[in-house]
Design an enzyme around this catalytic site. Structure first.
Site, short mmCIF file in Angstrom:
data_model
loop_
_atom_site.label_atom_id
_atom_site.label_comp_id
_atom_site.label_asym_id
_atom_site.label_seq_id
_atom_site.Cartn_x
_atom_site.Cartn_y
_atom_site.Cartn_z
N CYS A 167 35.20 32.25 36.87
CA CYS A 167 34.41 31.07 36.51
C CYS A 167 33.18 30.89 37.38
O CYS A 167 32.19 30.30 36.94
CB CYS A 167 35.28 29.82 36.51
SG CYS A 167 35.84 29.23 38.12
N ASP A 168 33.17 31.40 38.62
CA ASP A 168 32.00 31.30 39.49
C ASP A 168 30.75 31.88 38.82
O ASP A 168 29.62 31.44 39.07
CB ASP A 168 32.22 32.06 40.81
CG ASP A 168 33.58 31.87 41.44
OD1 ASP A 168 34.54 31.60 40.71
OD2 ASP A 168 33.68 32.03 42.66
N ALA A 169 30.96 32.91 38.00
CA ALA A 169 29.84 33.61 37.37
C ALA A 169 28.99 32.68 36.52
O ALA A 169 27.80 32.96 36.29
CB ALA A 169 30.37 34.76 36.52
#
Length: 392
Positions: A167-169
């Site tokens: 999800c950081d992407a």
């Protein structure tokens, strides 16, 4: 009470103790506090002792760890032109290059700073390397699945990271590509963003909790009390990414409703998870008394709430007080020398934190929160209130 919790409570009174009721600070005070953290980080760019868990890649200015700070500094430069010079000097020294990995979202974040430079005097020269980078992505578009399978036991890397499988992407890549689409008029970059964002969300978003799992390894993982593990900073990356995407997505764009709804749905959940001391816990569903402060996730949520209220997407009565409490909590995390403490170190899940540890991305998140709070406070100042009353 465990010994570790007792020790924590004895060493963290300043970060834990909230004011009786936080009031909206004056805009000038918010900007001064934001400058103070920015100045500390600029003066301590090679102070690795404050980043004990940092990867060696933190020394690379185009890596995501530093890039978060440089991208956030563009927002401060928009409000104080003195901060333009370090950004432009950096970009010229780096020749406006992206990171070295051809498909990895972490190496794409710095492009947001270069695109800002292109709009602030550097022109096409700052855009060409970014365009070449993403043209390669489009021409060799990865089709690997999104399951996060570590390359070796115990390793936090996977071949799936050629796509947005963590999800950081969603903070690193989509806003960069959407800004590139806006700068060039090339719709292909925006189409890619919408397709890949939805694929990631369909895979990692838990509709029952309105939160993102960090990656597929966490689908069935639970804490000691049986609660799902939703990482604060991981969801902070998503909320920050949504803000930076919505900032440039045209209001008439047919895709906009999708992102606005996601932003509002996540906000509605997150506002219920803010602790009484103004922080969000590192593990969002862990509402146990005595959870330590964590500033990076808190900064991203404060940024999102302040921006959302300021831009009419979030209800002021509900979310402005939460943003003010978050900002007050962040202020208590800033150390006497201007270093933002209580930043969880590099990782992929909730972990320990310390008042004496920071990271570039923590400072960056603080700058994003500070600039959004500054904009919000300007509209809530006595002068702004007087203007509003005079035109009623």
């Amino acid at each position: 009470m465990s010994l570790s919790l007792f020790s924590f409570l004895m060493t963290a009174p300043a970060a834990m103790a909230p004011p009786a009721q936080a009031a909206m600070p004056q805009p000038a005070a918010i900007l001064a506090d934001t400058r103070r953290v920015a100045e500390w980080q600029l003066a301590n760019r090679t102070n690795w002792a404050t980043m004990p868990a940092a990867r060696k890649s933190v020394q690379e200015v185009r890596d995501w760890q530093q890039a978060t700070f440089w991208v956030a500094l563009t927002e401060l430069a928009n409000r104080d032109s003195a901060y333009a010079k370090p950004l432009l000097d950096l970009g010229r020294a780096e020749k406006w290059q992206m990171g070295d990995l051809p498909f990895h979202a972490d190496d794409q974040l710095i492009g947001q700073a270069w695109l800002w430079a292109a709009q602030n005097g550097e022109g096409e020269e700052a855009v060409l390397p970014i365009r070449a980078y993403f043209d390669n992505v489009l021409s060799k578009r990865p089709t690997i699945g999104l399951e996060f399978v570590p390359v070796a036991p115990g390793k936090g890397t996977s071949t799936c990271t050629d796509r947005w499988c963590w999800c950081d992407a969603l903070f690193m890549a989509p806003p960069t590509m959407l800004r590139l689409a806006k700068a060039t008029g090339d719709k292909r970059y925006a189409d890619f963003v919408h397709e890949e964002w939805k694929a990631t969300t369909d895979y990692l978003f838990d509709p029952s909790e309105q939160l993102y799992f960090r990656d597929s390894r966490f689908f069935d993982m639970r804490d000691a009390k049986g609660r799902k593990l939703f990482w604060s900073r991981g969801n902070g990356w998503v909320m920050g990414g949504l803000v930076r995407l919505l900032q440039v997505l045209d209001k008439t764009d047919p895709q906009r409703h999708y992102y606005e709804k996601l932003f509002k749905d996540m906000s509605a959940k997150l506002v219920t998870l803010q602790k009484a001391d103004g922080y969000w816990p590192a593990s969002l569903l862990d509402q146990d008394q005595g959870t330590p402060p964590e500033s990076s996730g808190t900064a991203f949520f404060t940024y999102a709430f302040a921006w959302g209220v300021d831009n009419g997407l979030l209800d002021r009565a509900t979310y402005e007080p939460a943003a003010v409490r978050g900002w007050a909590a962040l202020g208590r995390a800033v150390q006497p020398d201007g270093m933002l403490g209580w930043v969880q170190q590099v990782g992929d899940r909730p972990d320990s934190v310390s008042a004496k540890e920071t990271q570039f991305y923590g400072s960056g998140a603080y700058l994003l929160a500070g600039t959004a709070m500054y904009d919000l406070a300007k509209k809530r100042s006595p002068e702004a209130d007087a203007i509003r009353k005079s035109v009623r």
